[in-house]
Write a protein that holds these residues in place. Structure first.
Motif, short mmCIF file in Angstrom:
data_model
loop_
_atom_site.label_atom_id
_atom_site.label_comp_id
_atom_site.label_asym_id
_atom_site.label_seq_id
_atom_site.Cartn_x
_atom_site.Cartn_y
_atom_site.Cartn_z
N ASP A 118 0.82 -1.21 0.00
CA ASP A 118 0.00 0.00 0.00
C ASP A 118 0.86 1.27 0.00
O ASP A 118 0.34 2.37 0.13
CB ASP A 118 -0.91 0.00 1.23
N PRO A 170 -7.23 -7.19 -2.10
CA PRO A 170 -7.88 -6.42 -3.17
C PRO A 170 -9.24 -6.96 -3.61
O PRO A 170 -10.01 -6.23 -4.23
CB PRO A 170 -6.88 -6.50 -4.33
N PHE A 313 -7.49 -1.13 -0.66
CA PHE A 313 -7.83 -2.17 -1.61
C PHE A 313 -7.65 -1.70 -3.04
O PHE A 313 -7.16 -2.40 -3.90
CB PHE A 313 -9.27 -2.64 -1.40
N GLU A 314 -8.07 -0.47 -3.32
CA GLU A 314 -7.99 0.01 -4.68
C GLU A 314 -6.53 0.15 -5.14
O GLU A 314 -6.18 -0.25 -6.24
CB GLU A 314 -8.71 1.36 -4.79
N SER A 316 -3.95 -1.46 -3.93
CA SER A 316 -3.32 -2.77 -4.00
C SER A 316 -3.73 -3.51 -5.26
O SER A 316 -2.92 -4.17 -5.91
CB SER A 316 -3.67 -3.61 -2.77
N SER A 317 -5.03 -3.42 -5.62
CA SER A 317 -5.50 -4.14 -6.80
C SER A 317 -4.92 -3.55 -8.07
O SER A 317 -4.77 -4.25 -9.08
CB SER A 317 -7.04 -4.10 -6.85
N GLU A 318 -4.58 -2.26 -8.08
CA GLU A 318 -4.02 -1.67 -9.28
C GLU A 318 -2.63 -2.21 -9.60
O GLU A 318 -2.18 -2.18 -10.74
CB GLU A 318 -3.91 -0.14 -9.09
#
Length: 320
Positions: A118, A170, A313-314, A316-318
């Motif tokens: 993060d 994520p 989360f956003e 990390s998912s990117e």
């Protein structure tokens, strides 16, 4: 400690206590084909979870891109099927305490990895708490006989435990705890079937006897359905770093239930280790520390907790 943090802590603690108390059920499946047992466990859990997945489950799954689906497959392969296989393989040449000691170090790795993914610094209180939890877990279990293979597979079990938390970060927000648990159980069932056919051929699955059926039912309905949902609900509220602190309760619960099942004893070392685990959980998770009058680190705001840490989360998912 606010209500959201309290509920998240209780849910994470309950999930880990259920896992720790399931060791007796594991011992009853020693003669059952590994992959077949995992297939039955996760298939039954999937069927039980399916009605609980919630409305719009199909639409939410279709909205996922290739990256999240790859993460879900890795989560099932590494954190569920792979973790169980690694523990089983480690115990072939090492005493059960050895993989338990390595898995007990998972809170430290998660406390470092999640913040780094993060792009923020790990929190000191969480790191200190994770270190106490790891030390307490090792004290509860002690150390046993092993060899190079036992150590190697124990390291794999540690990575599986870490992956079960980190890989879920994520995908927890878009799916939610119930749909996430349902999806990974379905994927894990398919992976177990493939692994069973490749490894054991036609003998990968057989009808369990009464004792084995009871153990598999307990693992599926209680440890997997209740445990997984509680775990991810807790993680959604307090974050992966703090939730993983409660994994130290797994060996504590196992040590407490061992005398009841006649498979072990509870002595001074287990009591001292349990105290260390509780102190580490209190320090790192935000639970008040009665002997100092202080509290642990400030919990995220309720709005962030309910979304599982939306910005975390956003970002990390990117990265996928």
């Amino acid at each position: 400690m606010d209500t959201t943090t309290a509920r998240g802590s209780l849910l994470a603690a309950l999930a880990c206590v259920l896992v720790g108390g399931s060791f007796t059920a594991n011992s009853l499946l020693g003669d059952y084909p590994y992959a077949g047992g995992q297939f039955l466990r996760y298939t039954l859990a999937f069927l039980l979870l399916l009605p609980l997945a919630g409305s719009g489950a199909t639409a939410r799954l279709r909205a996922l891109g290739p990256g999240p689906w790859l993460r879900l497959a890795l989560l099932a392969a590494v954190g569920m099927v792979g973790f169980n296989l690694a523990v089983l393989a480690a115990e072939r040449s090492a005493e059960p305490a050895v993989p338990g000691v390595f898995v007990g170090c998972a809170p430290v790795l998660v406390a470092v990895l999640v913040p780094l993914l993060d792009r923020r610094r790990p929190k000191r209180a969480v790191l200190y708490g994770a270190s106490l939890v790891a030390a307490g877990a090792c004290t509860v279990q002690g150390w046993g006989r092993t060899d190079g293979a036992g150590v190697a597979f124990s390291v794999c079990a540690l990575l599986g435990e870490v992956g079960f938390a980190v890989l879920a970060v994520p995908v927890l927000r878009p799916l939610g705890p119930r749909l996430l648990s349902t999806t990974v159980c379905g994927i894990a069932a398919l992976q177990s079937a493939v692994a069973g056919v490749l490894a054991d051929g036609a003998g990968w699955l057989r009808a369990p006897d009464a004792v084995e059926a009871g153990a598999l039912l307990w693992q599926a309905a209680v440890v997997t359905v209740v445990g997984f949902v509680c775990w991810y609900m807790g993680m959604q509220r307090i974050g992966a770093e703090r939730a993983t602190l409660f994994s130290g309760l797994i060996p504590v619960a196992a040590a407490c239930t061992a005398p009841l099942a006649g498979t072990g004893s509870y002595g001074a070392a287990q009591a001292a280790g349990s105290a260390l685990v509780c102190a580490g959980v209190a320090l790192g998770s935000g639970v008040p520390l009665p002997f100092t009058g202080r509290r642990g680190p400030r919990a995220p705001r309720a709005e962030e907790d309910r979304t599982g840490g939306q910005r975390t989360f956003e970002r990390s998912s990117e990265k996928l």
